[in-house]
Design a protein around this motif. Structure first.
Motif, PDB file in Angstrom:
ATOM      1  N   THR A 244       0.881  -1.229   0.023  1.00 50.68           N
ATOM      2  CA  THR A 244       0.085   0.069   0.025  1.00 50.68           C
ATOM      3  C   THR A 244       0.663   0.958  -0.014  1.00 50.68           C
ATOM      4  O   THR A 244       0.602   2.329  -0.692  1.00 50.68           O
ATOM      5  CB  THR A 244      -0.969   0.072   1.148  1.00 50.68           C
ATOM      6  OG1 THR A 244      -1.829  -1.198   1.084  1.00 50.68           O
ATOM      7  CG2 THR A 244      -1.890   1.252   1.248  1.00 50.68           C
ATOM      8  N   ARG A 245       1.791   1.287   0.821  1.00 47.72           N
ATOM      9  CA  ARG A 245       2.899   2.464   0.632  1.00 47.72           C
ATOM     10  C   ARG A 245       3.423   2.625  -0.557  1.00 47.72           C
ATOM     11  O   ARG A 245       3.830   3.948  -1.124  1.00 47.72           O
ATOM     12  CB  ARG A 245       3.929   2.435   1.943  1.00 47.72           C
ATOM     13  CG  ARG A 245       3.262   2.262   3.320  1.00 47.72           C
ATOM     14  CD  ARG A 245       4.442   2.579   4.324  1.00 47.72           C
ATOM     15  NE  ARG A 245       5.398   1.358   4.379  1.00 47.72           N
ATOM     16  CZ  ARG A 245       5.056   0.218   5.210  1.00 47.72           C
ATOM     17  NH1 ARG A 245       4.050   0.449   6.057  1.00 47.72           N
ATOM     18  NH2 ARG A 245       5.900  -0.558   5.153  1.00 47.72           N
ATOM     19  N   LYS A 248       1.166   4.194  -2.980  1.00 45.41           N
ATOM     20  CA  LYS A 248       0.968   5.739  -2.708  1.00 45.41           C
ATOM     21  C   LYS A 248       2.252   6.568  -3.253  1.00 45.41           C
ATOM     22  O   LYS A 248       2.145   7.725  -3.738  1.00 45.41           O
ATOM     23  CB  LYS A 248       0.937   5.953  -1.195  1.00 45.41           C
ATOM     24  CG  LYS A 248      -0.458   5.480  -0.351  1.00 45.41           C
ATOM     25  CD  LYS A 248      -0.667   5.685   0.755  1.00 45.41           C
ATOM     26  CE  LYS A 248      -1.858   5.342   1.671  1.00 45.41           C
ATOM     27  NZ  LYS A 248      -1.925   5.503   2.714  1.00 45.41           N
ATOM     28  N   LYS A 251       2.058   6.196  -7.386  1.00 42.91           N
ATOM     29  CA  LYS A 251       0.876   6.881  -7.898  1.00 42.91           C
ATOM     30  C   LYS A 251       1.187   8.126  -8.442  1.00 42.91           C
ATOM     31  O   LYS A 251       0.987   8.621  -9.815  1.00 42.91           O
ATOM     32  CB  LYS A 251      -0.464   6.641  -7.142  1.00 42.91           C
ATOM     33  CG  LYS A 251      -1.375   7.151  -7.496  1.00 42.91           C
ATOM     34  CD  LYS A 251      -2.862   7.125  -6.682  1.00 42.91           C
ATOM     35  CE  LYS A 251      -3.929   7.307  -7.164  1.00 42.91           C
ATOM     36  NZ  LYS A 251      -5.029   7.261  -6.352  1.00 42.91           N
TER      37      LYS A 251
END
Length: 594
Positions: A244-245, A248, A251
């Motif tokens: 997830t990190r 981020k 992105k």
């Protein structure tokens, strides 16, 4: 000044003291509540004894809760359950899945020490909606038959009415579970099914949990070889947070790359202005611009954007004003891409720095181009530019995204500083087009001797081309040497007609092949069930054989993944969650296949 480490240690010490004080306060409150409970029980026993002495009637139980206030002695009833340290609320039920409700009810009964005769009354009092309607019907039906609804009957009837059907095989569902959404949803569904199965070992649960995870999560934690389900879930959550990190972080970068490579966003709608043929001729005679009413000159630019619609006719007209405002179209000849030198082109040798390069002088190309491979080898500084199409004679456009400015080239002792565009050239390093030829002015070419003469810096310069290419027979050694360097090799093979081959077969052999034609068909599904299935018996106590895969080259890994996907689509294999595993050995056949 204290460091961060000292601050953290002081904070941990303060939290430890605070926790100790809270534990002491909890113990003190617990003692007080125990004393209060003993006093309440003693008072309840006294009131019960007095009521039994003054009344011969049977006591009727009623639901009431003790709120700490004085009771009316004439209406005092024995409590339904003894009070505990904490105030618990009985869970309500309205007709959904009763699994969680029964779990909470059992915990409540165990904590309060509720009698069997009181469980039905207490549970039915907290039924709502559809569940309450069902209870009214059930109680009337048993009352008409003269039967009593016990707790075991109550639970059996409620499970039969609102519980899940027996059609769902929880063992099968757990073995086939796969992560489709978030890790939290997958863990929730895994725990729900895990609570409904029995006999599963910890190792089997870990293998099933790992097999159902997404590949990006499972591959990152498989190396740790978790032994328990708790450890596997903890590692999976850590890996999920890490991914997830990373998303981020990447992105914004992907968004930036997409914005730089995407075409310009359309502007607001511009009102359209129509020009008839007469208006065009009138503006042309007055020397005015078609877009605005200003005087038209070479290099003229309109102040504001406008959308024009020209209503023309079939008459021939001079379009110099229109073509002058259009951007030049980038073009490259087809032979420049393939490296072949036809007539009216010349190949010469040059140097960029200390590296020798092959240059094609081509009047069919509009700009100067350099091969992507040579630009990478020379490590030229690339300038980001908006991607544009380069037109090729075969009609297929090529994308060009790199520009190299002020590149110094030594062309047989003549220095040039040029702007180059990167393209995937074959057999060539550089293409000099019209943009370079325009700088030379008048050029005298001798195609027979492959020479070019021109004036440069007030001196007559001469370029000598490389001899023309001819098609000739070569040895296999020369072909191999050329292929190892940077040449392109094309092969033409002739395949025999299978129908003509069949005609030359012996008729008896042809009939035999047609009779057993299904034997030569490639399989499209799993083999049928046989009388004796193949299996390997293991000695008792031997752990499953689990060998780590070998390290493969990238092309072997890609071939393995391709073959596995093909066999999955054909149904020859299926996904497995078995703890057994063995490495794959990939062997290349003589025909080049694997």
């Amino acid at each position: 000044m204290a460091t961060n480490k000292e601050r953290i240690e002081n904070l941990e010490a303060s939290l430890g003291d605070l926790q100790t004080n809270l534990n002491r306060m909890e113990l003190g409150v617990g003692d007080k509540l125990l004393q209060l409970e003993a006093a309440i029980c003693k008072m309840s026993d006294i009131l019960t004894t007095r009521q039994e002495a003054t009344s011969g009637n049977t006591n009727e139980y009623s639901r009431q809760s003790f709120n700490g206030r004085a009771h009316d002695h004439t209406e005092s009833k024995p409590p339904m359950f003894s009070s505990k340290l904490a105030r618990l609320e009985f869970p309500k039920y309205s007709g959904d899945d009763p699994t969680e409700w029964f779990t909470r009810v059992d915990q409540f009964f165990e904590y309060q020490g509720t009698l069997e005769t009181q469980k039905v009354s207490l549970a039915s009092f907290h039924l709502e909606g559809e569940a309450n309607q069902w209870w009214q019907w059930l109680r009337r039906a048993y009352h008409e038959e003269g039967k009593e609804v016990t707790w075991s009957i109550f639970t059996e009837e409620l499970w039969s009415r609102f519980g899940p059907t027996d059609c769902e095989n929880f063992d099968e569902s757990l073995s086939k579970i796969r992560q489709a959404g978030s890790l939290r949803d997958y863990q929730k569904e895994f725990e729900r099914l895990g609570n409904r199965v029995q006999g599963w070992t910890q190792k089997a649960l870990v293998g099933t949990f790992m097999g159902g995870l997404k590949a990006e999560i499972a591959d990152g934690i498989r190396m740790f070889k978790p032994k328990t389900l708790k450890e596997a879930i903890s590692l999976a959550r850590m890996r999920d947070e890490q991914l997830t990190r990373q998303r981020k972080i990447t992105k914004p970068l992907n968004k930036f790359m997409a914005d730089t490579q995407s075409p310009t966003k359309p502007k607001a709608v511009i009102p359209m202005k129509r020009l008839t043929w007469e208006e065009m001729q009138q503006k042309r005679a007055q020397g005015l611009c078609f877009n605005c009413d200003e005087k038209f000159t070479v290099g003229h630019k309109c102040r504001g954007p406008q959308l024009l619609l020209l209503e023309g006719s079939n008459k021939e007209s001079d379009d110099e004003e229109i073509t002058a405002s259009m951007e030049p179209q980038h073009e490259i000849s087809l032979h420049a891409l393939t490296g072949w030198s036809p007539h009216k082109t010349m190949r010469v040798m040059a140097k960029i720095g200390s590296r020798a390069v092959v240059v094609l002088i081509d009047s069919g190309s509009t700009h100067n181009f350099i091969s992507t491979k040579m630009a990478t080898m020379l490590q030229l500084p690339v300038l980001p530019t908006k991607a544009f199409d380069v037109k090729v004679a075969n009609g297929k456009p090529l994308k060009c995204q790199g520009r190299f400015e002020n590149v110094s080239i030594d062309l047989q002792g003549i220095p040039f500083v040029l702007t180059l565009y990167a393209l995937p050239l074959m057999g060539l390093d550089l293409v000099l087009g019209v943009s370079w030829l325009e700088q030379l002015g008048t050029v005298l070419c001798n195609w027979k001797t492959l020479t070019m003469e021109f004036q440069w810096n007030n001196h007559t310069q001469k370029l000598q081309g490389i001899g023309a290419q001819t098609i000739q027979a070569v040895s296999m050694k020369a072909i191999t040497k050329e292929g190892r360097q940077r040449g392109s090799i094309f092969a033409i093979s002739f395949q025999p007609d299978l129908d003509s081959t069949k005609q030359h077969l012996n008729p008896t052999m042809q009939q035999l092949l047609e009779k057993f034609e299904d034997v030569f068909q490639e399989p499209t599904q799993l083999p049928p069930t046989r009388e004796v299935d193949h299996h390997i018996n293991l000695k008792e106590g031997i752990e499953p054989i689990n060998v780590r895969p070998y390290k493969y080259a990238y092309f072997q890994k890609a071939e393995i993944e391709k073959q596995v996907q093909d066999m999955l689509k054909l149904g020859l294999i299926r996904p497995s969650t078995s703890p057994f595993s063995s490495p794959v050995l990939l062997v290349k056949k003589k025909d080049g296949s694997w």
